[in-house]
Structure formats: structure tokens, C-alpha cells
Design an enzyme around this catalytic site. Structure first.
Site, short mmCIF file in Angstrom:
data_model
loop_
_atom_site.label_atom_id
_atom_site.label_comp_id
_atom_site.label_asym_id
_atom_site.label_seq_id
_atom_site.Cartn_x
_atom_site.Cartn_y
_atom_site.Cartn_z
N LYS A 84 -9.66 4.73 -5.23
CA LYS A 84 -9.73 3.54 -4.37
C LYS A 84 -10.18 3.92 -2.98
CE LYS A 84 -6.66 1.31 -1.97
NZ LYS A 84 -7.56 1.02 -0.81
N GLU B 20 -1.74 13.93 1.73
CA GLU B 20 -2.35 14.54 2.91
C GLU B 20 -2.28 13.48 3.98
OE1 GLU B 20 -4.48 15.10 5.73
OE2 GLU B 20 -6.28 15.12 4.48
N CYS C 134 -7.85 13.65 10.61
CA CYS C 134 -6.45 14.03 10.42
C CYS C 134 -6.13 15.35 11.10
CB CYS C 134 -6.11 14.09 8.94
SG CYS C 134 -7.34 14.95 7.97
N GLU D 111 0.69 10.26 16.32
CA GLU D 111 -0.74 10.36 16.00
C GLU D 111 -1.44 9.12 16.55
OE1 GLU D 111 -2.12 9.95 11.81
OE2 GLU D 111 -3.23 11.78 12.24
P1 NAI Z 1 -3.42 3.60 5.64
O1 NAI Z 1 -2.53 4.73 5.33
O2 NAI Z 1 -2.88 2.22 5.60
O3 NAI Z 1 -4.70 3.62 4.66
C1 NAI Z 1 -5.12 4.70 3.87
C2 NAI Z 1 -5.40 4.23 2.46
O4 NAI Z 1 -4.19 3.79 1.86
C3 NAI Z 1 -6.37 3.06 2.34
O5 NAI Z 1 -7.18 3.22 1.20
C4 NAI Z 1 -5.43 1.88 2.16
O6 NAI Z 1 -6.05 0.78 1.51
C5 NAI Z 1 -4.35 2.49 1.31
N1 NAI Z 1 -3.06 1.79 1.32
C6 NAI Z 1 -2.52 1.07 2.34
N2 NAI Z 1 -1.32 0.57 1.97
C7 NAI Z 1 -1.10 0.98 0.70
C8 NAI Z 1 -0.03 0.80 -0.23
N3 NAI Z 1 1.04 0.08 0.08
N4 NAI Z 1 -0.12 1.37 -1.45
C9 NAI Z 1 -1.19 2.11 -1.77
N5 NAI Z 1 -2.24 2.31 -0.94
C10 NAI Z 1 -2.19 1.77 0.29
O7 NAI Z 1 -4.06 3.89 7.06
P2 NAI Z 1 -4.71 2.83 8.09
O8 NAI Z 1 -3.86 1.62 8.25
O9 NAI Z 1 -6.10 2.59 7.68
O10 NAI Z 1 -4.64 3.69 9.42
C11 NAI Z 1 -3.44 3.70 10.18
C12 NAI Z 1 -3.16 5.07 10.74
O11 NAI Z 1 -3.02 6.01 9.69
C13 NAI Z 1 -4.23 5.64 11.62
O12 NAI Z 1 -4.17 5.17 12.92
C14 NAI Z 1 -3.94 7.10 11.51
O13 NAI Z 1 -2.92 7.45 12.40
C15 NAI Z 1 -3.45 7.29 10.09
N6 NAI Z 1 -4.52 7.76 9.18
C16 NAI Z 1 -4.55 9.06 8.80
C17 NAI Z 1 -5.59 9.52 8.01
C18 NAI Z 1 -5.70 10.92 7.57
O14 NAI Z 1 -6.80 11.39 7.33
N7 NAI Z 1 -4.61 11.63 7.37
C19 NAI Z 1 -6.69 8.65 7.62
C20 NAI Z 1 -6.53 7.28 8.02
C21 NAI Z 1 -5.49 6.88 8.78
#
Ligand code: NAI
Ligand code: MG
Length: 501
Positions: free
Chosen positions: A179, A254, A288, A389
Site C-alpha cells: 500500500k 521502520e 526518516c 520528529e
Molecule cells: P503515517 O504513519 O500516518 O503514514 C505512513 C503510512 O501508513 C501511509 O501509507 C498511511 O496511509 C499508513 N497508515 C496510516 N494510518 C494507518 C493505520 N491506522 N493502519 C495502517 N496504515 C496506516 O505518517 P503521516 O501521517 O503521513 O506523517 C506523519 C509523521 O510521520 C511525519 O510528520 C513524520 O514525523 C512521520 N513519518 C515518518 C516516516 C519515516 O520514513 N519513518 C515517513 C512518513 C512520516
């Protein structure tokens, strides 16, 4: 019909609901097209397809060397369509042209090629120590695929992360449902075409762009999934772990980071200044591994802040596809709001704004989501901008008194994904060995490589990706014991039939 469709069981299709959403260009705020919106039902259908494809052995029963041939063809397919992929990545995600070409498309090729090299290693069972007691036996470790994998990825490196998860899952003989993040679905659907054309059988890879709470939760909780790999925020990572517990799925996470860059007094400042800026401002800090905390000794502090500010003025912020631009936009209006919110917090907490600190709106940039490279000095370890972060172009500079103090501050965080030490290699390496982080660069930054393991200490994650270590996480380890002596007398079983003394 949506412009970008789901890919399930080898065919492109719309969502069962017929619903779509728009994906936008964060440089301009304009829609790039409609995307089929996968919901729980679509995700479940994709899992069912992956289940059948795994169980009938169309992929898992192939020899690893044969799978490697297909992975090489995928790498070639990515190469053949490199220009088109890079262009879409720039438009859909705000990656600069250089980032899209080198990190996203280049990374995708590198991963498929490297996992093709690693895959045949899995064909050879690993010999284990021989045992003579209670009787002679031959023992070995066989690596089996885990089964159906699901992968959920974020919006900062969509093509590269799709390549990470898919290349490792396939190398080990699994099937997968991926996804992409709803903000950045385009290149994953192009990758689906490449995989199909390279000879990946139907159902082995399925791609379902959609929101986390629907499709994402299905992929984490569906009983047909054996293994979950999630990259994203720590908050959602915790939910994923809980949901995956329902059917005891193997889970790798991760998550976020607040990585430290430790500048030692004997560093080559010419190199370190540029390296530090790259560490934090690459992809506007939406990485990240971003080196968002800089630790500087008292002696160098003022000079370093001054030089960072002067050099940061040379960063060219603008629309990602424009010539000469070195830093693009944030991904969304929401991320813009988050980052500006943190800049506000930093000022209120008493940090000194050394440069930046504002949204950039001139020359039409107000249509996108741009923030100036921002540096705070006089940051103390208790401030939120030192602990949380931000995921934007914001560097927090902290002072340390001596090396022990630097190590203590660097490790005083709930995260532990990465970090760097800038200094003479002998001294820097000693500091590196004391940092609690999954990857530490000495006089370098942001180098991920499919040959080396990557992952987080503490709340930055669970498990490792990449390298042989990461690939093995896509396998189950099976110990096989073959008795060499087949005579009944040699068996010293706790016998059911021989009366005991
Ligand atoms: P997020 O963690 O919500 O999104 C990442 C992925 O998880 C997306 O594909 C999203 O659709 C999915 N997701 C969201 N809720 C879910 C659930 N309940 N069950 C399963 N999948 C789910 O991150 P978001 O809201 O886009 O970004 C928020 C913060 O997260 C950023 O400001 C940053 O601090 C952090 N982040 C860290 C990343 C990394 O590379 N470690 C990448 C993106 C965001
Ligand atoms: Mg987009």
C-alpha cells in the site's frame, strides 16, 4: 476509470466502490490525476490473490536463482523507464530532479539488482554443527519464505521504498501486497507494469493505494497475511504492532527519528558544514534518517552556526522540477502546518532563530508548500524541537561540553535510527561506537545501501531491512535434523515401550 488504478492478481482495476481520490503536485498544489481508492474490501481481495499465488507455488517453488533472473529483469525495466519514473516522482512527491533520478530511480534499480544477487544464497542450506550424542546426526538450516507479506509505505521515498519491500519479499519467495501512501501513489502503479512485463506471475505482487485507516488496517489485520512491514510514523507503528498481534504476524517497523550529528573539534569544517546541511535539508528534511540535531562543542559553536547560516543561504528552494532547484516543497498543506507549528514552538521555547523560519510564498510558491531552510541555535535537550520528529527543514543546534556530554545528549532520545559523527576518523569512530542508533555515518550522511542492514534502536523500529540480515527477515528458519544411524538400538529415546528402571 481512474487515471491510476489498483493492481490485483495481475490486472489493473478500479476500487470495488468506484471511489477515487486526487494525487497532487506539492510544488503547485495541482491535481495530477485520479487514483482508485482501495478500501478494506480491495485490500482483502489483494490478500486473497497473494494467498493463492503463494500457496500454489507459482513463485515460492521456483529456485531462488530463477527468481533472481526475474528480479534482474525488473531492474532492467526500471532502467528502461528511468526518465518517465523520475519525472513522475518529481511531480507526485516534490522530489528534486537529482533526488528522483539518483535516490528514487537509482535506488530502485540498485535494490532489485542487489536482491537478485542475494537470492541464490537462500538456495543453499546452511550447515549447522554436527552432533554425535545421543546418536550421530546431520543438521542444517533451511530458509523458507514466510508467505504472504504486506507492506505499508510513506510518501517521502515512494518508489525506492516500494522497491525495498518488493525486492526483498520476492527474493525470498514470498508474495506481497503493497500500500503506497495516498499522497504519492503514482510510481508504484508504474512499477506494477514493470513487474508484470518482467515476468512476475499474476498475484505475486499486488498494489493498493488508499488511506491507512481502511486498506492499511486490513493489510495489518487480515488473517491471510503472514508478515507485515511498515514504514511511517511511530504513532501508527504502535497501532500496527497491536493490530498485527491478533494473528501473531512477524512485524518489522521502520519509524521516525531524531538523529544526532556530532561535530567533533577536529573535524574538517569545510566538509562537515556541507555534510551537516545535506544531513538535515535533503528532501526538505522529510527523511526518516534526517540529522535534525547538531551537537557542537562550545569552542566551535559560534563559528559553526555562522558558517551554517551563510552556506544555507545558497540552498535554492523552489518547484521541484525547476532547473537549479536544490530543495523542493513539503508534501502537503498538513505537513506545512506541522512544520510551521514546530518553528513557532521553538521560538516560544526560547531557542534562537538563526535563519529561515518562514513559509516561502514569492514567485507563485504560495500555491505549493515551501518552508525556508531553518536553523535554531541555543536549543537545549529538553525542548520539544530537540526531542520530537519535525520532518521538515529545521535543524536544532545544541552545545556540548566534552565528548562524554556529546554522547549523553545524542543518546538522550526515545529514537535511535541513525546519526553521524564529523571528525578525524579514529576519534569519530570511537564516538560512533557509543551511539545508540542502527546506522552511524562517519564523515558522511544518508547513505543507505541494499548490502547493509538498516533499522532502528528504541522507538525507531523493530527489526532490520536490507543486507543479508534484512533479507533473512523475509524467511522462516527451519532446522532439519537427519539421523545418520538408523538402527533401533542406537535410539536412546525416552522409550514408551521399554520398562524403566
Ligand atoms: P503515517 O504513519 O500516518 O503514514 C505512513 C503510512 O501508513 C501511509 O501509507 C498511511 O496511509 C499508513 N497508515 C496510516 N494510518 C494507518 C493505520 N491506522 N493502519 C495502517 N496504515 C496506516 O505518517 P503521516 O501521517 O503521513 O506523517 C506523519 C509523521 O510521520 C511525519 O510528520 C513524520 O514525523 C512521520 N513519518 C515518518 C516516516 C519515516 O520514513 N519513518 C515517513 C512518513 C512520516
Ligand atoms: Mg502527490
Amino acid at each position: 476509470m481512474a487515471d491510476f488504478q489498483l493492481f490485483i492478481d495481475g490486472a489493473f482495476c478500479d476500487a470495488e466502490s468506484g471511489e477515487t481520490f486526487d494525487t497532487i503536485d506539492p510544488s503547485t498544489g495541482e491535481s495530477l490525476g485520479t487514483v482508485a481508492k482501495a478500501d478494506r474490501a480491495d485490500a482483502a481481495r489483494a490478500v486473497a490473490a497473494a494467498r493463492v499465488a503463494f500457496d500454489d507455488g507459482r513463485w515460492s517453488a521456483k529456485r531462488a536463482s530463477e527468481r533472481a533472473g526475474v528480479l534482474k529483469a525488473v531492474a532492467k525495466g526500471v532502467k528502461d523507464r528511468a526518465g518517465e519514473l523520475a519525472e513522475w516522482e518529481t511531480r507526485d512527491t516534490g522530489a528534486t530532479v537529482v533526488k528522483a533520478k539518483a535516490a528514487d530511480v537509482g535506488g530502485a534499480m540498485f535494490w532489485f539488482r542487489t536482491m537478485a544477487e542475494f537470492a541464490p544464497l537462500l538456495d543453499e542450506p546452511e550447515a549447522l554443527p554436527q552432533t554425535m550424542a545421543p546418536g550421530p546426526s546431520y543438521n542444517y538450516l533451511q530458509r523458507d519464505p514466510v508467505g504472504v507479506c504486506s507492506a505499508i509505505i510513506p510518501w517521502n521515498f515512494p518508489l525506492q521504498m516500494a522497491a525495498w519491500k518488493i525486492s526483498m519479499a520476492l527474493a525470498a519467495g514470498n508474495t506481497i501486497v503493497l500500500k503506497p501512501a495516498p499522497q504519492t501513489p503514482v510510481t508504484a502503479t508504474l512499477l506494477a507494469e514493470i513487474l508484470r512485463d518482467a515476468g512476475v506471475p499474476d498475484g505475486v505482487v499486488n498494489i493498493v493505494p488508499g488511506p491507512g485507516p481502511g486498506a492499511g488496517e486490513e493489510l495489518v489485520s487480515n488473517a491471510g497475511v503472514d508478515r507485515v512491514s511498515f514504514t511511517g510514523s511511530t504513532e501508527v507503528g504502535k497501532q500496527v504492532m497491536r493490530m498485527a498481534a491478533g494473528t501473531v504476524k512477524t512485524t518489522t517497523l521502520e519509524l521516525g527519528g531524531k538523529s544526532a550529528q556530532v561535530l567533533l573539534d577536529d573535524a574538517d569544517l569545510e566538509l562537515a558544514i556541507d555534510g551537516i546541511l545535506y544531513g538535515i535539508f535533503f528532501h526538505a528534511g522529510q527523511v526518516c534518517t534526517a540529522g535534525s540535531r547538531l551537537l557542537v562543542g562550545d569552542a566551535l559553536h559560534d563559528e559553526v552556526v555562522e558558517r551554517l547560516v551563510a552556506r544555507a543561504a545558497d540552498i535554492r528552494v523552489g518547484r521541484a522540477g525547476d532547473r537549479g532547484v536544490t530543495m523542493g516543497p513539503l508534501i502537503s498543506a498538513r505537513q506545512l502546518e506541522t512544520v510551521l507549528g514546530y518553528i513557532d514552538v521553538g521560538a516560544k521555547e526560547g531557542a534562537t532563530l538563526a535563519t529561515g523560519g518562514e513559509q516561502l510564498t514569492a514567485d507563485g510558491l504560495d500555491a505549493g508548500f515551501f518552508v525556508a531552510p531553518t536553523i535554531f541555535s541555543d536549543v537545549t535537550p529538553d525542548m520539544r524541537i530537540a526531542r520530537e520528529e519535525i520532518f521538515g527543514p529545521v535543524l536544532s543546534v545544541l552545545r556540548y561540553s566534552d565528548t562524554d556530554d556529546a554522547v549523553r545528549i545524542a543518546n538522550d532520545t526515545s529514537y535511535g535510527l541513525a546519526g553521524a559523527v564529523w571528525g578525524s576518523p579514529s576519534k569519530a569512530q570511537r564516538v560512533a561506537s557509543r551511539l545508540q542508533a542502527g546506522t552511524v555515518w562517519v564523515n558522511d550522511y544518508h547513505l543507505l545501501n541494499p548490502k547493509y542492514p538498516f533499522g532502528g534502536y528504541k522507538q525507531s523500529g523493530v527489526g532490520r531491512e536490507h543486507g543479508l540480515l534484512g533479507l533473512l527477515e523475509y524467511t522462516e528458519a527451519k532446522h532439519v535434523h537427519v539421523a545418520i544411524d538408523q538402527s533401533r538400538a542406537s535410539k536412546r529415546w525416552f522409550d514408551m515401550t521399554v520398562p524403566q528402571a
